[in-house]
Scaffold this active site. Structure first.
Site, mmCIF file in Angstrom:
data_model
loop_
_atom_site.group_PDB
_atom_site.id
_atom_site.type_symbol
_atom_site.label_atom_id
_atom_site.label_comp_id
_atom_site.label_asym_id
_atom_site.label_seq_id
_atom_site.Cartn_x
_atom_site.Cartn_y
_atom_site.Cartn_z
ATOM 1 N N GLY A 46 0.923 -1.554 0.338
ATOM 2 C CA GLY A 46 0.386 0.124 0.437
ATOM 3 C C GLY A 46 0.865 0.977 0.004
ATOM 4 C CD GLN A 51 3.261 6.602 2.177
ATOM 5 O OE1 GLN A 51 2.290 5.546 2.200
ATOM 6 N NE2 GLN A 51 4.629 5.408 2.909
ATOM 7 C CB CYS A 107 4.872 2.211 7.178
ATOM 8 S SG CYS A 107 4.520 3.799 6.766
ATOM 9 C CG LEU A 108 6.628 0.419 1.450
ATOM 10 C CD1 LEU A 108 6.039 0.921 0.137
ATOM 11 C CD2 LEU A 108 7.287 -0.051 1.306
ATOM 12 C CG HIS A 149 -1.100 1.737 7.286
ATOM 13 N ND1 HIS A 149 -0.419 0.773 8.526
ATOM 14 C CD2 HIS A 149 -0.330 2.281 6.749
ATOM 15 C CE1 HIS A 149 1.578 1.270 7.942
ATOM 16 N NE2 HIS A 149 1.455 2.758 6.394
ATOM 17 C CG HIS A 153 0.214 7.123 5.583
ATOM 18 N ND1 HIS A 153 1.727 7.771 5.600
ATOM 19 C CD2 HIS A 153 0.284 5.992 5.374
ATOM 20 C CE1 HIS A 153 2.473 6.953 5.984
ATOM 21 N NE2 HIS A 153 1.626 5.618 5.492
HETATM 22 NI NI NI Z 1 2.298 3.271 5.828
#
Ligand code: NI
Length: 182
Positions: A46, A51, A107-108, A149, A153
């Site tokens: 995701g 991000q 999480c990335l 999640h 963000h």
């Molecule tokens: Ni994330």
């Protein structure tokens, strides 16, 4: 298409509140394509637009789950994974189950750090797709977890914010050590 740089914690930009998207344009669709490419390359399941530097209410998900019939894979080959790209624009949670589920999240934007997070097990969600069509569905399992999640963000919230301060500080310390080592 292009792989975009992913913004990582504790960069304060990740705390920005994302704005609703009032029109899905070709520019939006180009960003979506780049977001999928970035997410697959990472690899991740995701990614929210914030991000990659765009504070708009847009996220992409692909759980890339194993093909059930080919779960074992052929010989040494890993099990095949089905791609199922899903786009969520201006997603809204209409109803959340009282029942909760726990998943070991990552999480990335918080690379290589994982922790158990508790969230509603099922959510009823309304969203727009990449063509601007409205959808409403009840989602469960990993998709419900991942969507919540990613929706966090959009509010400037990271999964580590669901942890105790001690646990959160520990993960951030590990992350900065990891960066120094690299
Ligand atoms: Ni994330």
């Amino acid at each position: 298409m292009a792989i975009l740089p992913i913004i990582e914690a504790p960069n304060p930009f990740l705390r920005t509140l994302s704005k609703p998207l009032d029109k899905v344009t070709d520019e939006t669709r180009a960003l979506i394509a780049n977001m999928f490419e970035t997410m697959y390359a990472a690899p991740g399941i995701g990614l929210a637009a914030i991000q990659v530097g765009h504070p708009i209410r847009l996220l992409v998900i692909d759980l890339q789950e194993d093909v059930a019939e080919n779960g074992e894979g052929e010989g040494d080959a890993p099990p095949a994974r089905i791609k199922k790209p899903q786009v969520f624009i201006n997603p809204e949670i209409i109803l959340a189950s009282e029942e909760v589920g726990v998943y070991n999240e990552g999480c990335l934007s918080v690379p290589e750090q994982y922790a158990d997070v508790e969230r509603p097990a099922r959510v009823r969600v309304r969203w727009l797709d990449e063509r601007g069509a409205t959808h409403e569905e009840e989602l469960g399992g990993l998709l419900a977890t991942c969507l919540q999640h990613e929706m966090d963000h959009l509010e400037g919230i990271l999964f580590i914010d669901h942890l105790s301060r001690m646990k959160r500080d520990m993960l951030l310390k590990k992350l900065s050590k990891l960066r120094k080592a690299a």
